[in-house]
Design a protein around this motif. Structure first.
Motif, PDB file in Angstrom:
ATOM      1  N   GLU A   1       0.793  -1.281  -0.030  1.00 16.57           N
ATOM      2  CA  GLU A   1       0.042  -0.217  -0.179  1.00 16.57           C
ATOM      3  C   GLU A   1       0.840   1.324   0.187  1.00 16.57           C
ATOM      4  OE1 GLU A   1      -3.233  -2.454   2.429  1.00 16.57           O
ATOM      5  OE2 GLU A   1      -2.212  -1.149   3.463  1.00 16.57           O
ATOM      6  N   LYS A   2       1.985   1.162   0.704  1.00 10.37           N
ATOM      7  CA  LYS A   2       2.841   2.337   0.733  1.00 10.37           C
ATOM      8  C   LYS A   2       3.532   2.499  -0.526  1.00 10.37           C
ATOM      9  CE  LYS A   2       7.292   3.937   3.077  1.00 10.37           C
ATOM     10  NZ  LYS A   2       8.261   3.779   3.692  1.00 10.37           N
ATOM     11  N   GLU A   3       3.771   1.607  -1.435  1.00  9.54           N
ATOM     12  CA  GLU A   3       4.234   1.484  -2.940  1.00  9.54           C
ATOM     13  C   GLU A   3       3.267   2.133  -3.643  1.00  9.54           C
ATOM     14  OE1 GLU A   3       7.213   1.068  -3.810  1.00  9.54           O
ATOM     15  OE2 GLU A   3       7.957   0.873  -1.894  1.00  9.54           O
ATOM     16  N   ILE A   4       1.798   1.708  -3.493  1.00  9.29           N
ATOM     17  CA  ILE A   4       0.576   2.396  -4.222  1.00  9.29           C
ATOM     18  C   ILE A   4       0.717   3.885  -4.093  1.00  9.29           C
ATOM     19  CG2 ILE A   4      -1.692   2.285  -4.547  1.00  9.29           C
ATOM     20  CD1 ILE A   4      -1.670  -0.554  -3.964  1.00  9.29           C
ATOM     21  N   ILE A   5       0.788   4.254  -2.647  1.00 15.32           N
ATOM     22  CA  ILE A   5       0.611   5.727  -2.407  1.00 15.32           C
ATOM     23  C   ILE A   5       1.857   6.533  -3.058  1.00 15.32           C
ATOM     24  CG2 ILE A   5       0.855   7.295  -0.641  1.00 15.32           C
ATOM     25  CD1 ILE A   5      -0.583   5.234   1.324  1.00 15.32           C
ATOM     26  N   LYS A   6       3.059   5.965  -3.131  1.00 17.26           N
ATOM     27  CA  LYS A   6       4.220   6.613  -3.536  1.00 17.26           C
ATOM     28  C   LYS A   6       3.944   6.574  -5.278  1.00 17.26           C
ATOM     29  CE  LYS A   6       8.105   5.175  -2.165  1.00 17.26           C
ATOM     30  NZ  LYS A   6       9.115   4.205  -1.681  1.00 17.26           N
ATOM     31  N   ASN A   7       3.445   5.575  -5.701  1.00 13.83           N
ATOM     32  CA  ASN A   7       2.968   5.613  -7.153  1.00 13.83           C
ATOM     33  C   ASN A   7       2.101   6.547  -7.411  1.00 13.83           C
ATOM     34  OD1 ASN A   7       1.528   4.418  -9.785  1.00 13.83           O
ATOM     35  ND2 ASN A   7       3.499   3.269  -9.526  1.00 13.83           N
ATOM     36  N   ILE A   8       1.122   6.989  -6.947  1.00 10.20           N
ATOM     37  CA  ILE A   8       0.392   7.978  -7.033  1.00 10.20           C
ATOM     38  C   ILE A   8       0.864   9.484  -6.741  1.00 10.20           C
ATOM     39  CG2 ILE A   8      -1.921   8.918  -6.353  1.00 10.20           C
ATOM     40  CD1 ILE A   8      -3.007   6.138  -5.919  1.00 10.20           C
ATOM     41  N   LEU A   9       1.614   9.594  -5.750  1.00  9.02           N
ATOM     42  CA  LEU A   9       2.196  10.801  -5.496  1.00  9.02           C
ATOM     43  C   LEU A   9       3.608  10.664  -5.899  1.00  9.02           C
ATOM     44  CD1 LEU A   9       1.044  11.049  -1.762  1.00  9.02           C
ATOM     45  CD2 LEU A   9       0.065  12.029  -3.744  1.00  9.02           C
ATOM     46  N   GLU A  10       3.737  11.010  -7.185  1.00 12.57           N
ATOM     47  CA  GLU A  10       4.954  10.710  -7.691  1.00 12.57           C
ATOM     48  C   GLU A  10       6.033  11.504  -7.322  1.00 12.57           C
ATOM     49  OE1 GLU A  10       3.957   9.762 -12.370  1.00 12.57           O
ATOM     50  OE2 GLU A  10       3.576  11.790 -11.926  1.00 12.57           O
ATOM     51  N   ALA A  11       5.829  12.846  -6.504  1.00 16.65           N
ATOM     52  CA  ALA A  11       6.831  13.494  -5.845  1.00 16.65           C
ATOM     53  C   ALA A  11       7.480  13.066  -4.764  1.00 16.65           C
ATOM     54  CB  ALA A  11       6.430  14.856  -5.994  1.00 16.65           C
ATOM     55  N   VAL A  12       6.944  11.962  -4.173  1.00 20.16           N
ATOM     56  CA  VAL A  12       7.075  11.448  -2.826  1.00 20.16           C
ATOM     57  C   VAL A  12       8.489  10.364  -2.937  1.00 20.16           C
ATOM     58  CG1 VAL A  12       6.365  10.192  -0.663  1.00 20.16           C
ATOM     59  CG2 VAL A  12       4.884  11.676  -2.206  1.00 20.16           C
ATOM     60  N   GLY A  13       9.418  10.745  -2.338  1.00 17.20           N
ATOM     61  CA  GLY A  13      10.581   9.868  -2.320  1.00 17.20           C
ATOM     62  C   GLY A  13      10.609   8.540  -1.318  1.00 17.20           C
ATOM     63  N   GLU A  14      11.641   7.918  -1.314  1.00 13.13           N
ATOM     64  CA  GLU A  14      11.769   6.746  -0.456  1.00 13.13           C
ATOM     65  C   GLU A  14      11.588   7.116   0.876  1.00 13.13           C
ATOM     66  OE1 GLU A  14      11.841   3.562  -0.754  1.00 13.13           O
ATOM     67  OE2 GLU A  14      11.843   3.940  -3.302  1.00 13.13           O
ATOM     68  N   ASP A  15      12.104   8.384   1.362  1.00 15.85           N
ATOM     69  CA  ASP A  15      12.178   8.856   2.843  1.00 15.85           C
ATOM     70  C   ASP A  15      11.174   9.644   3.117  1.00 15.85           C
ATOM     71  OD1 ASP A  15      14.562   7.251   2.860  1.00 15.85           O
ATOM     72  OD2 ASP A  15      15.934   8.883   2.374  1.00 15.85           O
ATOM     73  N   SER A  16       9.864   9.575   2.331  1.00 17.48           N
ATOM     74  CA  SER A  16       8.986  10.672   2.632  1.00 17.48           C
ATOM     75  C   SER A  16       8.255  10.518   3.853  1.00 17.48           C
ATOM     76  CB  SER A  16       7.745  10.360   1.552  1.00 17.48           C
ATOM     77  OG  SER A  16       7.187   9.011   1.559  1.00 17.48           O
TER      78      SER A  16
END
Length: 339
Positions: free
Chosen positions: A250-265
């Motif tokens: 789910e974290k990966e899905i969120i990051k995929n949608i919020l493209e500006a979010v990096g690994e350390d978000s």
């Protein structure tokens, strides 16, 4: 848990990009603006039933009754048979056929409601079902509120208090085999509001709620729903995925949608239980477009063995800009998922 395909939800990402979003830090301290979560936790959806239906179900199979009804919210009508004061904050209601059930009216609101009533009055009771006793050989209704008079309900339909219902239609094509089903108000089901969300074989819908009366041309209010299939998007599919496994996905899905979010978000998927007892995985954050307003994103997830039903509610957290939160909650609470 790498994904086979990138840009999982290009359409959502495109919507955010068009609005020129600039990501800001997760707004954990602003949960008071999380309108959908608050509604799901504090505003139960009641299932309309009757005293005779409850009694028949209980007498037929007590174990199944407990599974179907215990701690669930119902709305029923009947005549008051016992004065709650002399009965120690308990009363009994009876239907036209003489079928009876016990009602606990000790809650403050229910007590206040009952002071305006007398034995013999016809009432509508909004309540939570409680299976009671050491051997669980009885049940009672724990009243949330009691209304004088008879309100017309359709058995099996779901209602918010006071008697708010939606003309609804069921959506069952989110997955193959119709394993995920949910209800939406009819007004969501037209071309101005509903559009397909299909990117890289993801099946889902986008509902532009600000196109529904009262129409709002200034603030967006959008609900997205789609299904993430483990077999399609995970290189290695876990045999028995754990809650931890799913929160990572789910974290990966969120990051995929919020493209500006990096690994350390700092994304941390939380868990909460709605008023009906359904567990949801959850994350909320804000974003700020060029207009300088902090918009709200609420992500909700319902994982099961083969995948995840994913939802996103996007809106501006201002009273006059959020018109359809109860309708969004109605969708979430009417959702059923076959394992």
């Amino acid at each position: 848990m790498k994904r086979r395909k990138m840009n999982l939800l290009a359409k959502i990402a495109a919507v955010l990009t068009v609005m020129s979003l600039v990501f800001v830090e997760p707004a954990y301290a602003k949960d008071y603006n999380a309108r959908l979560k608050e509604c799901l936790q504090t505003d139960p959806l009641y299932t309309a039933t009757t005293v005779v239906r409850l009694n028949n179900a209980f007498n037929s199979d007590k174990r199944q009754f407990k599974s179907d009804y215990n701690n669930k919210y119902v709305v029923v009508s009947g005549n008051v048979k016992i004065d709650f004061v002399t009965a120690g904050n308990k009363t009994v209601i009876s239907d036209i056929g003489g079928n009876k059930c016990s009602v606990d009216v000790s809650a403050a609101q229910a007590q206040q409601d009952m002071t305006r009533l007398k034995t013999g009055d016809y009432v509508t009771v909004y309540a939570r079902v409680t299976v009671s006793g050491v051997l669980e050989l009885s049940y009672e209704l724990t009243a949330v509120t009691v209304m004088s008079g008879n309100t017309w309900f359709t058995a099996g339909n779901r209602y918010f208090y006071p008697s708010e219902d939606f003309d609804w239609t069921e959506v069952s094509d989110l997955t193959s085999g119709k394993k995920v089903r949910y209800r939406i108000p009819w007004k969501w089901n037209n071309g101005y509001v509903k559009s397909d969300l299909t990117n890289n074989d993801v099946k889902g819908y986008q509902y532009c709620l600000n196109a529904i009366a009262p129409q709002d041309y200034e603030y967006p209010e959008v609900f997205y729903i789609f299904y993430f299939n483990n077999e399609t998007y995970l290189e290695k599919v876990p045999t028995n995925p754990t809650k931890s496994d799913y929160k990572k996905i789910e974290k990966e899905i969120i990051k995929n949608i919020l493209e500006a979010v990096g690994e350390d978000s700092g994304i941390a998927v939380d868990t909460f239980t709605d008023a009906s007892g359904t567990e949801l995985h959850y994350y909320t954050t804000t974003y700020r477009p060029k207009d300088g307003r902090d918009y709200r994103l609420e992500f909700l997830f319902r994982p099961e063995k083969k995948g995840i039903t994913c939802m996103l509610y996007l809106y501006f957290p201002k009273e006059e800009a959020v018109h359809h939160v109860r309708e969004a909650a109605y969708l979430v609470e009417t959702m059923t998922i076959e394992e």
